[in-house]
Design an enzyme around this catalytic site. Structure first.
Site, PDB file in Angstrom:
ATOM      1  N   ASP A 135      30.797  24.166  -3.409  1.00 37.46           N
ATOM      2  CA  ASP A 135      32.151  25.474  -3.347  1.00 37.46           C
ATOM      3  C   ASP A 135      33.212  25.147  -2.533  1.00 37.46           C
ATOM      4  O   ASP A 135      34.324  25.335  -4.093  1.00 37.46           O
ATOM      5  CB  ASP A 135      31.770  26.483  -1.996  1.00 37.46           C
ATOM      6  CG  ASP A 135      30.316  26.620  -2.904  1.00 37.46           C
ATOM      7  OD1 ASP A 135      30.121  27.240  -3.473  1.00 37.46           O
ATOM      8  OD2 ASP A 135      29.547  27.651  -1.703  1.00 37.46           O
ATOM      9  N   MET A 177      28.279  29.640  -9.300  1.00 38.66           N
ATOM     10  CA  MET A 177      28.235  29.701  -7.273  1.00 38.66           C
ATOM     11  C   MET A 177      29.855  29.698  -6.696  1.00 38.66           C
ATOM     12  O   MET A 177      30.464  29.260  -7.186  1.00 38.66           O
ATOM     13  CB  MET A 177      27.430  28.773  -6.888  1.00 38.66           C
ATOM     14  CG  MET A 177      25.765  28.810  -6.880  1.00 38.66           C
ATOM     15  SD  MET A 177      25.045  27.905  -5.948  1.00 38.66           S
ATOM     16  CE  MET A 177      23.377  27.974  -6.369  1.00 38.66           C
TER      17      MET A 177
HETATM   18  O1  F6P Z   1      26.393  25.677  -0.707  1.00 40.32           O
HETATM   19  C1  F6P Z   1      26.933  26.920  -1.374  1.00 40.32           C
HETATM   20  C2  F6P Z   1      26.288  27.638  -1.874  1.00 40.32           C
HETATM   21  O2  F6P Z   1      25.713  26.878  -2.919  1.00 40.32           O
HETATM   22  C3  F6P Z   1      26.965  29.397  -2.572  1.00 40.32           C
HETATM   23  O3  F6P Z   1      27.940  28.684  -3.537  1.00 40.32           O
HETATM   24  C4  F6P Z   1      24.975  29.857  -2.468  1.00 40.32           C
HETATM   25  O4  F6P Z   1      26.319  31.003  -3.077  1.00 40.32           O
HETATM   26  C5  F6P Z   1      24.734  29.308  -1.268  1.00 40.32           C
HETATM   27  O5  F6P Z   1      25.091  27.712  -1.695  1.00 40.32           O
HETATM   28  C6  F6P Z   1      23.144  29.173  -1.888  1.00 40.32           C
HETATM   29  O6  F6P Z   1      22.550  29.388  -1.415  1.00 40.32           O
HETATM   30  P1  F6P Z   1      20.967  28.606  -0.893  1.00 40.32           P
HETATM   31  O7  F6P Z   1      20.146  30.292  -1.313  1.00 40.32           O
HETATM   32  O8  F6P Z   1      20.278  27.968  -0.325  1.00 40.32           O
HETATM   33  O9  F6P Z   1      21.173  29.967   0.794  1.00 40.32           O
END
Ligand code: F6P
Length: 356
Positions: A135, A177
């Site tokens: 991010d 994301m």
């Molecule tokens: O690492 C950040 C991120 O990639 C965000 O952009 C995304 O919303 C989130 O992780 C989702 O991760 P998880 O489903 O592993 O909690």
């Protein structure tokens, strides 16, 4: 002899193993040490789950995705809360640190991890933090490792969607994301030649998206590419309370913004639209050469800090220079795209609609 604990926490990203390898290689080179892998993030410290590592554990991992140490999310807000298992998490982490006779813990993580690392610092533990996340939203550093690999992956998705959009005269919506920050969406959107880019920092107006699509059709361009960050909100949604927003989105039937946009565009314009969500592909696989280099460079810097007993800091890149920043200056703050970022202006001059 120094005893170093190392852990990876939060969502994984390409470059974690490259950074782990680098911390180890440089530490073995600079001083006498033993390295202990703390498994599955802060959980390893809480539940005493660790593994002493040897030089061979760090071989052959430069290009490997994921993390050899495992990772997990341990929300900061729950760190001081005693839950059903009756465990005092902070007390346990200190106990494990002391039991292992650690001189410090190297912590690789994103925003939530920085808050937890700062809590350990406040509790008297020596910590060194390396900023990772696709991010790119960590304060104090221009760039985080994982970000550039994700740009490569997202841009290649946009490129592939581009050709099929053209063949079928469709509106293609690519959802990337990024819940709070739009770095990945803005960078790969521009790199992939998107026509509309929607980021969380700029609440969009639905009618502006429609006018951008119509403008392209009027110029004989019958397909369009929209790249949207998963966390965007519309101008209207911005006026709602959290509860109202939840209800409003539930009513729309679609849980993701890309499908809501598709339904809206097809209703308003009858342009055939399709959605692509690359999801966790953005976090997986081998790191790009840029991220290998960045993660390796940050890892060497961490080893130098440990050899000089400099703790309580996260490592940052500022104007190309590696520096360290006190954790208390960074923890709990997000780095968003500022509204006067020159890339936003350049996108506008390229005729890209930001939906505003
Ligand atoms: O690492 C950040 C991120 O990639 C965000 O952009 C995304 O919303 C989130 O992780 C989702 O991760 P998880 O489903 O592993 O909690």
């Amino acid at each position: 002899m120094k005893r170093i604990g190392i852990l990876t926490s939060g969502g994984d990203c390409p470059g974690l193993n490259a950074a782990i390898r680098s911390v180890a290689k440089a530490s073995y080179e600079i001083f006498d040490c033993e390295i202990i892998g703390i498994l599955d993030g802060f959980k390893g410290l809480i539940y005493e789950n660790y593994k002493p590592l040897k030089t061979s554990n760090f071989s052959g991992i430069l290009t490997r995705g994921g993390t050899i140490l495992g990772s997990s999310r341990t929300p900061y807000k729950k760190m001081r809360v005693i839950e059903e298992d009756n465990i005092d998490k902070v007390k346990n982490m200190i106990k494990t640190y002391e039991k292992l006779k650690l001189d410090c813990v190297v912590i690789l993580g994103g925003n939530g991890t920085h808050k937890n690392a700062n809590l350990l610092r406040e509790s008297g533990l020596n910590v060194v933090v390396l900023p990772k996340t696709i991010d790119n939203d960590i304060c104090g550093t221009d760039v985080t490792f994982g970000f550039h690999s994700a740009i490569d992956i997202a841009t290649s998705v946009i490129d592939r969607v581009h050709t099929t959009a053209d063949s079928h005269d469709r509106v293609m919506i690519v959802e990337l994301m990024g819940n709070k920050a739009g770095w990945l969406t803005l960078y790969s959107g521009i790199a992939g030649g998107a026509d509309v880019i929607l980021i969380p920092e700029l609440p969009y107006k639905e009618e502006k998206i429609i006018s951008a699509l119509e403008k392209r059709r009027s110029k004989g361009k019958d397909f369009s590419i929209i790249v949207v960050a998963e966390g965007v909100i519309s101008e209207y949604e911005k006026t709602l309370t959290k509860k109202e927003l939840k209800e409003y989105r539930l009513k729309s039937k679609y849980s993701t913004v890309s499908y809501r946009l598709k339904a809206f565009i097809e209703r308003e314009t009858r342009y055939e639209s399709r959605v692509t969500i690359p999801g966790y592909q953005q976090r997986g696989g081998t790191p790009s050469p840029y991220d290998r280099l960045l993660a390796t460079s940050l890892g060497v810097h961490a080893a130098k800090m440990i050899s000089n007993d400099v703790y309580g800091k996260t490592i940052s890149i500022r104007n190309g220079v590696t520096v360290s920043t006190p954790l208390e200056e960074v923890a709990g703050k997000y780095k968003n795209i500022s509204l006067d970022d020159e890339l936003l202006d350049k996108a506008k001059l390229l005729g890209v609609s930001m939906g505003i």
